[in-house]
Design a protein around this motif. Structure first.
Motif, short mmCIF file in Angstrom:
data_model
loop_
_atom_site.label_atom_id
_atom_site.label_comp_id
_atom_site.label_asym_id
_atom_site.label_seq_id
_atom_site.Cartn_x
_atom_site.Cartn_y
_atom_site.Cartn_z
N SER A 44 29.47 -87.11 18.81
CA SER A 44 30.15 -88.21 19.48
C SER A 44 29.42 -88.60 20.76
O SER A 44 29.06 -87.71 21.52
N ASP A 68 41.98 -91.92 19.25
CA ASP A 68 43.11 -91.13 18.74
C ASP A 68 43.91 -91.95 17.72
O ASP A 68 44.24 -91.46 16.63
N THR A 117 38.18 -85.01 11.70
CA THR A 117 38.57 -84.79 13.10
C THR A 117 38.44 -83.32 13.51
O THR A 117 38.49 -83.00 14.69
N ASN A 177 31.72 -81.24 16.92
CA ASN A 177 30.75 -82.33 17.16
C ASN A 177 29.44 -81.79 17.72
O ASN A 177 29.46 -80.98 18.66
N ASN A 215 39.85 -85.20 28.48
CA ASN A 215 39.79 -86.48 29.22
C ASN A 215 40.67 -86.44 30.47
O ASN A 215 41.69 -85.77 30.53
N PHE A 236 34.68 -75.23 22.09
CA PHE A 236 34.92 -76.64 21.74
C PHE A 236 35.53 -76.73 20.35
O PHE A 236 35.04 -76.08 19.41
N MET A 237 36.60 -77.48 20.22
CA MET A 237 37.24 -77.75 18.95
C MET A 237 37.55 -76.45 18.17
O MET A 237 37.33 -76.35 16.97
N ALA A 259 39.46 -92.96 24.79
CA ALA A 259 40.08 -91.82 24.11
C ALA A 259 41.33 -92.22 23.33
O ALA A 259 41.56 -91.72 22.22
N ALA A 279 42.36 -83.01 25.36
CA ALA A 279 41.56 -81.78 25.50
C ALA A 279 40.74 -81.81 26.79
O ALA A 279 40.81 -80.89 27.60
N TYR A 339 37.96 -87.35 23.89
CA TYR A 339 38.60 -86.09 23.55
C TYR A 339 40.00 -86.01 24.18
O TYR A 339 40.31 -85.14 25.00
#
Ligand code: URP
Ligand code: ZN
Ligand code: ZN
Length: 464
Positions: A292, A195, A337, A341, A164, A69-70, A191, A162, A159
């Protein structure tokens, strides 16, 4: 092999009485006012539960353990997460399988299960995230449901780019879910709005963790809930809204229920006890509290606790998503950002809910059990095997010492994160004994069990 739990006050989602409980092998086989150990024959371990509560093992319906993730990976594995869960009293975990859009769903299922099977000391199952929906994914999802017993999906309305799903794919997935009787769990936030807000905040130099909440305000979450509910209304699919953080989101979900949508609502412990001021702490300390949907203004906790007490919110999970402060959260020093999360909570959840819910007079004991165990078992197709104390159920049992007073700390946490979001917080109560299918796995804050003993719990679809 048998275990006799003697003299406890048994509290389930509906009952509250004094009784002894006998567990033979993996199952509860007898519940009676006074069971004599000598009458049972064979080897019997006796656990003294006098002056203690006896609860069904807690179920956490929302955790992340293996999580790419991220740009990084969550730092627990099933060994550390199981130990943390068990010493807190949680005997079953439902983990999110979170593949990337290019991954094949079936391979992702095996990847996640192969990580869990050798190391789990808790029982476990998965919600299957759907981050791409095409014909190949559709066939594999059907196999995952029917061959592997994974009767719940997960979708992200957040997200962007990535995880959604497009509306077209969301509609098609919900249609499939309705046909197969699979409940769809959903992270609901708009989303595109997030953004746009993130870009605008960063462009104006608002880059610290304190800007995470303003980048995704409560209206963005309520909009996500309304959108998902509309799609569920059109398709007839049953939905479960994860980590609902605020009054407008809860209200949007209740509105959907009033229109006849089959919607269930989850709260998670960080939103119940932490607030957005945590993410405003100086020296980047606030990054520890970036998740989130974000931590909110304290007043939303009143709505969440009230909705739990009133049965509108069915479950309390954690959204355990463990990332270290050093080396992971600090990837976002130049822009909020980029902060991974999540707030680790799998060990702390039962004690926090007991302390801030039951002891604070916000919820009663039966609601504590239903929200932390029984309702998740019912919604996700594990009841009555899990989530209750009754003859024939798995012997997943927590003997709870409500006289215990202690403090939460990273030092006593089995999770691998380098911080505890509740450091130094006083708590009332903790498990003195935790059984998973009749075997003692934790005792007085220590893991004493067997790694690898946890089983994948196969579930059948029930949401037609
Ligand atoms: O902040 C969170 N919630 N992290 C984990 C991923 C998710 O959205 O559940
Ligand atoms: Zn989420
Ligand atoms: Zn999550």
């Amino acid at each position: 092999m048998g275990v006799l739990i003697k003299g406890g006050r048994v509290v389930t989602a509906t009952d509250d009485y004094s009784a002894d409980i006998y567990c033979h092998d993996e199952t509860i086989t007898s519940i009676a006012p006074d069971i004599d150990a000598a009458s049972l024959g064979g080897a019997v371990t006796v656990i003294d539960a006098s002056r203690k509560f006896v609860f069904p093992g807690f179920i956490d319906p929302h955790v992340h353990i293996h999580l790419p993730f991220m740009g990084t990976h969550a730092c627990d594995d099933y060994e550390s997460a199981s130990k943390a869960a068990l010493v807190g009293g949680t005997t079953t975990l439902i983990e999110m399988i979170c593949p990337c859009p290019n991954d094949e769903p079936l391979e992702a299922f095996h990847e996640w299960n192969n990580k869990a099977a050798p190391l789990a000391a808790v029982d476990y199952t998965f919600h299957m995230s759907v981050v791409r929906f095409d014909e190949a994914a559709r066939k594999q999802l059907i196999e995952i449901v029917h061959e592997h017993g994974i009767a719940s999906f997960k979708v992200f309305l957040a997200y962007k780019g990535a995880l959604n799903l497009s509306d077209e794919d969301l509609f098609a997935l919900l249609t499939l879910a309705k046909r197969e009787g699979v409940i769809v769990t959903a992270h609901c936030e708009n989303a595109d709005a997030i953004d746009a807000m993130q870009k605008s905040l960063i462009a104006s130099g608002k880059k610290g963790p304190e800007w995470h909440e303003p980048s995704r305000p409560v209206s963005v979450e309520a909009d996500g809930v309304t959108h998902l509910a509309t799609m569920a209304e059109l398709t007839g699919a049953h939905i479960y809204i994860v980590h609902t953080s605020c009054e407008p989101a809860v209200r949007a979900a209740i509105d959907a229920r009033l229109r006849g949508v089959n919607a269930w609502i989850e709260a998670v412990v960080p939103h119940l006890v932490l607030d957005k001021s945590c993410a405003e702490r100086p020296d980047f300390e606030g990054a520890k509290y970036v998740m989130s949907p974000p931590l909110r203004d304290k007043r939303h906790q009143v709505a969440l606790w009230g909705a739990i007490a009133g049965g509108m919110v069915s479950t309390i999970g954690t959204d355990h998503a463990p990332f270290n402060f050093q080396g992971q959260k600090d990837m976002g020093r130049d822009a909020f950002t980029k902060i991974p999360n999540g707030i680790p909570s799998v060990q702390e959840r039962p004690a926090l809910v007991f302390t801030h819910g039951v002891c604070a007079g916000r919820i009663d004991l039966n609601t504590f059990v239903s929200a932390c165990s029984t309702n998740a078992a019912r919604i996700f197709g594990m009841y009555p095997r899990k989530g209750d104390i009754r003859v024939g159920s798995d012997a997943d049992i927590v003997v709870w010492d409500s006289d215990f007073r202690g403090t939460l700390s990273v030092r006593s946490s089995y999770s691998r994160t380098d911080y505890c979001g509740y450091e130094g917080w006083p708590i009332t109560g903790r498990p003195s004994a935790v059984l998973v299918r009749g075997e003692l796995q934790a005792r007085d804050g220590e893991f004493v069990g067997t790694i690898g003993r946890g089983k994948l719990i196969k579930r059948k679809p029930t949401h037609f």
